[in-house]
Write a protein that holds these residues in place. Structure first.
Motif, PDB file in Angstrom:
ATOM      1  N   VAL A  85      54.940   4.789   8.005  1.00 51.27           N
ATOM      2  CA  VAL A  85      55.787   5.239   8.919  1.00 51.27           C
ATOM      3  C   VAL A  85      54.632   5.524  10.242  1.00 51.27           C
ATOM      4  CG1 VAL A  85      57.228   6.872  10.153  1.00 51.27           C
ATOM      5  CG2 VAL A  85      57.699   6.216   7.877  1.00 51.27           C
ATOM      6  N   THR A  86      54.674   4.998  11.161  1.00 53.02           N
ATOM      7  CA  THR A  86      53.653   5.181  12.103  1.00 53.02           C
ATOM      8  C   THR A  86      53.438   6.644  12.723  1.00 53.02           C
ATOM      9  OG1 THR A  86      54.193   2.881  13.005  1.00 53.02           O
ATOM     10  CG2 THR A  86      53.090   4.230  14.700  1.00 53.02           C
ATOM     11  N   GLU A  87      54.864   7.264  12.629  1.00 50.35           N
ATOM     12  CA  GLU A  87      54.386   8.611  13.171  1.00 50.35           C
ATOM     13  C   GLU A  87      53.673   9.477  12.418  1.00 50.35           C
ATOM     14  OE1 GLU A  87      57.609   6.657  15.552  1.00 50.35           O
ATOM     15  OE2 GLU A  87      57.182   7.033  13.195  1.00 50.35           O
ATOM     16  N   GLU A  88      53.807   9.173  10.895  1.00 50.66           N
ATOM     17  CA  GLU A  88      52.967   9.773   9.512  1.00 50.66           C
ATOM     18  C   GLU A  88      51.528   9.313  10.000  1.00 50.66           C
ATOM     19  OE1 GLU A  88      54.795   9.476   5.874  1.00 50.66           O
ATOM     20  OE2 GLU A  88      56.553  10.533   6.534  1.00 50.66           O
ATOM     21  N   VAL A  89      51.280   8.163  10.079  1.00 54.40           N
ATOM     22  CA  VAL A  89      50.036   7.715  10.417  1.00 54.40           C
ATOM     23  C   VAL A  89      49.328   8.251  11.515  1.00 54.40           C
ATOM     24  CG1 VAL A  89      48.550   5.552  10.935  1.00 54.40           C
ATOM     25  CG2 VAL A  89      50.367   5.461   9.546  1.00 54.40           C
ATOM     26  N   GLU A  90      49.959   8.654  12.798  1.00 57.73           N
ATOM     27  CA  GLU A  90      49.655   9.286  13.857  1.00 57.73           C
ATOM     28  C   GLU A  90      49.268  10.711  13.605  1.00 57.73           C
ATOM     29  OE1 GLU A  90      50.327  10.345  18.569  1.00 57.73           O
ATOM     30  OE2 GLU A  90      51.595   8.952  17.470  1.00 57.73           O
ATOM     31  N   LYS A  91      50.054  11.464  12.877  1.00 57.82           N
ATOM     32  CA  LYS A  91      49.946  12.792  12.555  1.00 57.82           C
ATOM     33  C   LYS A  91      48.567  13.003  11.691  1.00 57.82           C
ATOM     34  CE  LYS A  91      52.143  16.744  10.230  1.00 57.82           C
ATOM     35  NZ  LYS A  91      53.354  16.952   9.556  1.00 57.82           N
TER      36      LYS A  91
END
Length: 292
Positions: free
Chosen positions: A127-133
């Protein structure tokens, strides 16, 4: 003495007129995986003690990063980057996200460790949001270390695997005012990594003898051939055998008198990412067609 030499080197580089820099041959050594384990940290200490201007990419998600930070505080002349990490490739020696398993469930296996390869990571639909986090957590950990951080790069290329993730890394670099490895027109080489044991010094000398004007990036993976490093086995089929000896060989190539003689003979200037950013500025960055 080493600090004085490094300051003198920076002054010399900055005094080269901009119109003349197109003809200058620069060689930028980037030592990856600092903080991965103790033997990698000790190998890097030998490179710094040799007075070679050097950049290093630190794995802030790994257990031994704190030892690396302590050493780098004693050597502020070293250009430090963040080796953005989304993979963990060694059997029986694994690491996971800084954010923890709960906050990055799409990035980890069933027991909370990063996957050993890009293929397995992206098969899990990160999930991109998890990668960013997670990438932000690694960057923030680096910033809180008190070191001067100069640039970002990416362990095994996972953090820039897709167009969406490349845009994310570019946005983070802009936000944190950092450079990105390979965004300064570098000519890439990792030939010493693939060179056979016993030929790594000759391989590095050959690189120096054939480089042209511009920023010639040499990516190396060093370590000491000791019990800790010998115990590590790559979980990926593309990993090199005898990795402990391979890393010792790359270290010896950097420390060899043949390498230093080639730099002098071919009128090549050793540089770092910090020097490149000072000379060219962050606004000069351009996305390369290919990232390696």
């Amino acid at each position: 003495m080493g600090k004085k030499l490094s300051v003198f080197f920076v002054i010399i580089v900055l005094m080269i007129p901009l119109h003349a820099q197109d003809t200058v041959k620069y060689h930028l050594v980037r030592c990856d995986d600092l903080g991965m384990c103790h033997s990698v940290n000790m190998a890097f200490e030998k490179v710094v003690e040799s007075k070679l201007p050097v950049s290093t990419s630190v794995m802030f998600a790994c257990p031994w990063y704190q030892e690396a930070v302590e050493f780098l505080h004693r050597h502020p002349e070293v250009s430090v980057g963040i080796h953005l990490t989304l993979n963990s490739e060694w059997r029986n020696y694994r690491w996971g996200p800084v954010t923890g398993m709960a906050g990055a469930s799409s990035l980890v296996d069933s027991i909370g460790y990063f996957f050993p390869s890009r293929a397995k990571l992206f098969a899990n639909n990160p999930v991109t949001e998890e990668v960013e986090k997670e990438l932000r957590a690694q960057i923030n950990r680096a910033m809180l270390s008190g070191l001067q951080i100069d640039y970002l790069d990416y362990h095994m290329g996972a953090a820039v695997q897709t167009e969406e993730l490349r845009q994310l890394v570019e946005r983070l670099a802009h936000e944190y005012k950092l450079g990105i490895a390979q965004y300064f027109g570098e000519i890439y080489s990792n030939k010493t990594y693939h060179a056979p044991l016993g030929n790594k010094i000759d391989s590095l000398v050959a690189v120096i003898d054939h480089i042209g004007p511009g920023i010639n990036l040499q990516v190396v993976h060093i370590g000491l051939d000791m019990d800790e490093m010998r115990a590590l086995q790559d979980l990926n089929p593309f990993g090199l055998p005898d990795m402990s000896k391979q890393r010792q060989g790359e270290l010896e190539s950097l420390l060899s008198p043949q390498f230093r003689e080639a730099l002098k003979r071919d009128h090549v200037i050793s540089t770092t990412y910090r020097d490149v950013i000072r000379r060219l500025g962050l606004d000069s960055m351009q996305r390369p067609a290919e990232i390696r």
